[in-house]
Scaffold this motif. Structure first.
Motif, short mmCIF file in Angstrom:
data_model
loop_
_atom_site.label_atom_id
_atom_site.label_comp_id
_atom_site.label_asym_id
_atom_site.label_seq_id
_atom_site.Cartn_x
_atom_site.Cartn_y
_atom_site.Cartn_z
N GLY A 142 46.14 -10.70 -4.20
CA GLY A 142 45.26 -11.40 -3.30
C GLY A 142 45.33 -10.85 -1.89
N LEU A 143 44.25 -11.07 -1.12
CA LEU A 143 44.21 -10.63 0.27
C LEU A 143 44.96 -11.60 1.15
N GLN A 144 45.46 -11.10 2.27
CA GLN A 144 46.13 -11.95 3.26
C GLN A 144 45.43 -11.76 4.61
N PRO A 145 44.91 -12.79 5.26
CA PRO A 145 44.89 -14.18 4.76
C PRO A 145 43.92 -14.33 3.60
N GLU A 175 39.54 -20.53 -8.85
CA GLU A 175 40.87 -20.85 -9.36
C GLU A 175 41.83 -19.67 -9.22
N LEU A 176 41.32 -18.47 -9.47
CA LEU A 176 42.17 -17.29 -9.36
C LEU A 176 42.57 -17.05 -7.92
N LEU A 177 41.63 -17.17 -6.98
CA LEU A 177 41.96 -16.99 -5.56
C LEU A 177 42.94 -18.04 -5.08
N SER A 178 42.80 -19.26 -5.55
CA SER A 178 43.72 -20.34 -5.15
C SER A 178 45.12 -20.06 -5.67
N PHE A 179 45.21 -19.60 -6.91
CA PHE A 179 46.53 -19.28 -7.47
C PHE A 179 47.21 -18.17 -6.67
N LEU A 180 46.45 -17.12 -6.33
CA LEU A 180 47.04 -15.99 -5.60
C LEU A 180 47.41 -16.39 -4.18
N ALA A 181 46.68 -17.36 -3.60
CA ALA A 181 47.02 -17.83 -2.25
C ALA A 181 48.33 -18.63 -2.28
N LEU A 182 48.53 -19.42 -3.35
CA LEU A 182 49.75 -20.22 -3.47
C LEU A 182 50.94 -19.39 -3.95
N HIS A 183 50.65 -18.34 -4.72
CA HIS A 183 51.72 -17.50 -5.29
C HIS A 183 51.43 -16.04 -4.94
N PRO A 184 51.61 -15.65 -3.69
CA PRO A 184 51.27 -14.28 -3.29
C PRO A 184 52.15 -13.25 -4.02
N GLY A 185 51.58 -12.07 -4.17
CA GLY A 185 52.29 -10.99 -4.86
C GLY A 185 51.34 -10.22 -5.75
N GLU A 186 51.90 -9.22 -6.43
CA GLU A 186 51.11 -8.37 -7.30
C GLU A 186 51.39 -8.73 -8.76
N TYR A 187 50.32 -8.85 -9.54
CA TYR A 187 50.45 -9.26 -10.94
C TYR A 187 49.69 -8.30 -11.84
N ALA A 188 50.24 -8.11 -13.05
CA ALA A 188 49.47 -7.43 -14.09
C ALA A 188 48.38 -8.39 -14.56
N LEU A 189 47.17 -7.88 -14.71
CA LEU A 189 46.05 -8.74 -15.03
C LEU A 189 46.25 -9.47 -16.35
N ASN A 190 46.87 -8.82 -17.33
CA ASN A 190 47.07 -9.50 -18.62
C ASN A 190 48.02 -10.69 -18.48
N GLU A 191 48.94 -10.65 -17.48
CA GLU A 191 49.83 -11.79 -17.25
C GLU A 191 49.06 -12.96 -16.66
N LEU A 192 48.09 -12.66 -15.77
CA LEU A 192 47.28 -13.74 -15.17
C LEU A 192 46.39 -14.42 -16.19
N GLU A 193 46.01 -13.71 -17.24
CA GLU A 193 45.14 -14.30 -18.26
C GLU A 193 45.80 -15.48 -18.96
N ASP A 194 47.16 -15.49 -18.96
CA ASP A 194 47.88 -16.61 -19.57
C ASP A 194 48.01 -17.80 -18.61
N ILE A 195 47.66 -17.58 -17.35
CA ILE A 195 47.85 -18.62 -16.33
C ILE A 195 46.50 -19.21 -15.89
N VAL A 196 45.52 -18.32 -15.65
CA VAL A 196 44.21 -18.75 -15.15
C VAL A 196 43.16 -18.42 -16.20
N LYS A 197 42.37 -19.37 -16.55
CA LYS A 197 41.33 -19.16 -17.57
C LYS A 197 40.30 -18.15 -17.06
#
Length: 812
Positions: free
Chosen positions: A199-202, A219-241
């Motif tokens: 996600g971008l900062q801010p 929902e994806l932008l909100s998750f990245l704002a609350l949990h900043p960092g770099e993620y593999a996209l396949n890992e995010l698929e299990d968290i955000v629909k």
């Protein structure tokens, strides 16, 4: 303002022609074009990707085609890389376009294809139905399909039987044209597991142009704002629909950062930082003093096998990184890359990039871009990695510098080690050439003072060198009358090691099961129809294979000449040695490592990791098992046939035999248990075998350099091999004779040897004749080569008919 912009560009194109091509640039390209950028241009009936080498305003005579598209917004090749390409092109007599094509492995960033379409003549004929062919024949059906729209060959083959043959005929008649195309791949279409998102900062707003973003994107932008960092996209698929489609959409809108996921090879190797012994520290001190000076220096790090050269390399890299400069580590074989990369990943983490040909195109391109951006300051690579675009390069390390794998056997025929030395001089960097068995050229350069020689004469931790025994297979046969590949002593030694739960390596430097199939009735040997070599039987593939061109055919049941059933399978390859081992040691776990068993980028790692972890008791293989591997539990190394290379018509045969035997012997006894090496040979008295057994490099160098001095071979002379080739033997002979006449009488500074048939006189359906040029003057040799090139151009010989190999390693 626009009038001041250059209207034309000179391009290097990836074609075997030693010249540049001038194209006009449309206004949209002129504004952004720079030297070193790539462009798409029409060339004959194709579209090619070329590199801009000059911008100017001078219109060439005649018609000038126009650039179709600019590929890069910023140059792929900076001024230093363009200068390096120019040197390689000039020194190795290779077209600049082919040099540049090999320097940047970026084919993974674009999709290349071919489409077929009708020419104007073809369209006229299909409308008039005057083809001179059957009304509904395959040629007419092809033309009617192409009349609707251009198509690729795969699509046509699905609809018209024999489409490939018919397309070839129609191309020759000028009724169909073939066009290559390049389309840039969308990096956001990469597989989810290979794409990193952040996600971008801010955090950006959850709306765009006054409209709410879709729910999944919010929902994806909100998750990245609350949990900043770099993620593999396949890992995010299990968290955000629907994270995958949302992330790609956000990235295209500029609301999310993405990048390819770096490839990690940390499975083999250790990051433990070992203290240096006195000899290692002395070598490192010399290297670091040169780094402090900031000038070009070249070192030969000559250390026996197991002397800790790798640890010196890593300490030197730490030193150069501390000076905010970067490092390049070259290894000769892909098989060595995982081991070396594993050590480096554990030590240097994400600063490491890997470059080698076993990666798929997109992965290689991703690693190359990491290097270019400066993200990776430590590059581990095989031969072509010498062209890696490393900014602020301070140190180049060439491991196993003697290895022939550093010499490329196709255009451009460069030597990676020599290019590395030249590149270090360009950067005012330090280059370290490491080997237990330096090439005679490198050792001689050290003798002349061009390289500073650093010695590591002992193994680390006081470990002894392995005990080497030579087994005379002539005497073995007289005593046993057995044709088995293993002597009694070798079989007993392997049995003893297996009982102690120690590991064994078996070297046999020949692939396949049987080297040829011969008829006992008429003497016919199954040969390749395209090459003047016999076919090798590969039992695993159940095929007869040519190791030169890849031709394959079924295993014959009867002789094709006399129909006799008495066929004899002659000789043994590594596959047959593996079979014998299973027979001799039925309870042993055996792995084989050669080019037949290591397909794909993980093939090497899987076998080596298994052997290192104790999953196998015996590893049998070709020369790729002989170099660089450090497996502590290997206490016995067996060489089945030590002298196979000595029979080759090559002045380097003894050197290669000595190096291979010394290197493979060095795999034994690298742990706490002393090692033993058994060498089977038919020539136990040959100096390359006896001196390899005593690990006496200096005695071998003294013996071999005396022969080279007497016969005026490198390093006492420079060589160039001129190979003339053609599908018709008489044409190849004619060209070779013309070159001989051109050089007759030869200059006093040049010795012309030949023409003669090449040792492999036919290869890939081309007959081959060669002329070897020898000179003590590099300048005189170059002038002679340029005369040959100019003659070939004036006689309009095909560009691929003359092969010029400067500093050849392979004369076969």
């Amino acid at each position: 303002m626009n009038a001041a912009l250059p209207e034309y560009c000179d391009l290097s194109l990836p074609v075997p022609l030693d010249r540049n091509f001038t194209y006009a640039m449309p206004l949209s390209v002129r504004h952004r074009a720079q030297v070193g950028c790539r462009v798409i241009v029409p060339f004959s009936r194709r579209k090619l990707m070329g590199v801009i080498v000059a911008l100017h305003g001078q219109k060439p005579p005649g018609e000038c085609k126009e650039v179709l598209r600019l590929v890069d917004e910023a140059p792929v090749f900076d001024a230093e890389m363009m200068a390096l390409a120019s040197w390689v092109s000039e020194y190795y007599c290779a077209p600049m376009g082919e040099v540049l094509r090999g320097m940047a492995p970026l084919t993974g960033e674009s999709r290349k294809g071919v489409v077929y379409s009708l020419t104007q003549d073809g369209r006229d004929l299909i409308r008039q139905s005057v083809l001179g062919l059957a009304t509904e024949g395959p040629a007419e059906r092809l033309m009617r399909l192409l009349d609707e729209r251009p198509q690729n060959e795969t699509w046509l083959k699905q609809r018209v039987p024999g489409a490939s043959v018919q397309l070839s005929k129609l191309l020759k008649k000028g009724l169909v044209e073939r066009e290559e195309f390049h389309v840039q791949k969308d990096p956001l279409r990469m597989a989810s597991e290979r794409l990193l998102v952040e996600g971008l900062q801010p955090p950006p707003p959850l709306e765009l142009d006054g409209k709410k973003l879709p729910k999944a994107e919010r929902e994806l932008l909100s998750f990245l704002a609350l949990h900043p960092g770099e993620y593999a996209l396949n890992e995010l698929e299990d968290i955000v629909k629907n994270a995958s489609s949302a992330a790609r959409s956000l990235a295209r809108k500029g609301l999310l950062r993405t990048r390819p996921r770096p490839t990690v090879h940390g499975g083999i190797g250790s990051g433990t930082r070992h203290p240096l012994n006195e000899q290692q520290q002395s070598a490192l001190d010399a290297i670091t003093r040169a780094l402090d000076v900031g000038e070009f220096r070249a070192f030969l790090l000559q250390g026996v096998t197991g002397s800790g050269k790798t640890e010196v390399y890593m300490h030197a890299i730490e030193a150069v990184l501390a000076k905010r400069r970067n490092a390049l580590m070259l290894v000769p074989e892909i098989a060595l890359t995982p081991a070396m990369a594993g050590h480096f990943y554990h030590r240097f983490g994400d600063k490491v990039a890997i470059l080698h040909s076993a990666f798929h195109d997109a992965e290689r391109a991703s690693q190359w871009r990491r290097v270019q951006s400066g993200e990776a300051g430590v590059v581990v690579a095989t031969r072509s990695g010498v062209f890696a675009p490393i900014p602020n390069l301070g140190l180049i390390l060439v491991d196993e510098e003697h290895d022939g794998s550093y010499k490329q056997e196709e255009t451009p025929r460069y030597h990676g080690r020599d290019v590395a030395v030249y590149r270090a001089s360009m950067h005012k960097a330090v280059v370290v050439l490491g080997s237990a068995t330096p090439s005679l050229e490198t050792r001689y350069n050290a003798e002349l003072g061009k390289y500073q020689r650093l010695l590591l004469p002992e193994r680390v931790n006081g470990r002894p060198m392995p005990e080497v025994d030579i087994i005379d297979m002539r005497q073995e046969f007289l005593e046993t009358h057995s044709k088995d590949p293993f002597s009694r002593r070798m079989a007993e030694a392997v049995t003893e090691r297996l009982e102690k739960h120690e590991q064994v390596m078996v070297l046999h430097n020949r692939r396949g099961f049987s080297t040829q199939v011969v008829c006992r009735s008429c003497g016919y040997a199954a040969g390749c129809p395209h090459c003047a070599v016999t076919l090798t039987y590969h039992r695993r593939h159940k095929r007869m294979l040519c190791h030169y061109c890849g031709y394959a055919e079924a295993v014959p049941k009867v002789c094709v000449q006399c129909a006799s059933e008495h066929l004899h399978f002659v000789g043994a390859g590594s596959e047959k040695i593996e079979d014998f081992l299973h027979q001799y040691f039925p309870g042993a776990r055996i792995a084989r490592m050669d080019r037949d068993t290591v397909g794909g980028k993980r093939g090497y790692e899987t076998i080596l990791e298994g052997f290192r972890d104790g999953a196998y008791d015996i590893l049998v293989g070709t020369q790729m098992i002989a170099k660089g591997h450090d497996i502590p539990n290997v206490t016995l190394v067996c060489v089945v046939t030590a002298d196979a290379a000595l029979a080759l018509p090559d002045f380097r045969a003894a050197e290669r035999t000595f190096q291979l035997l010394t290197q493979v012997a060095g795999r034994a006894g690298r742990g706490f248990t002393p090692g033993r090496v058994l060498v089977q040979t038919l020539h136990p008295e040959h100096y390359s075998v006896t001196l390899a057994a005593t690990q006496d490099y200096e005695a071998f160098y003294a013996t071999e350099i005396a022969f080279r001095r007497q016969l005026r071979y490198p390093p006492y002379a420079f060589l160039a091999n001129v190979l003339l080739r053609h599908e018709k033997q008489e044409e190849a002979m004619r060209m070779a004779t013309e070159v001989k006449w051109l050089l007759d009488p030869p200059s006093e500074q040049i010795r012309v040897m030949g023409p003669a048939e090449a040792p492999v006189p036919k290869l890939k359906s081309e007959f081959r004749y060669q002329i070897l040029l020898k000179s003590a003057s590099r300048a005189a040799l170059r002038r002679t080569i340029l005369r040959i090139r100019e003659h070939a151009a004036s006689m309009q010989w095909r560009a691929t008919s003359v092969v010029l190999d400067v500093d050849p390693l392979n004369l076969m």
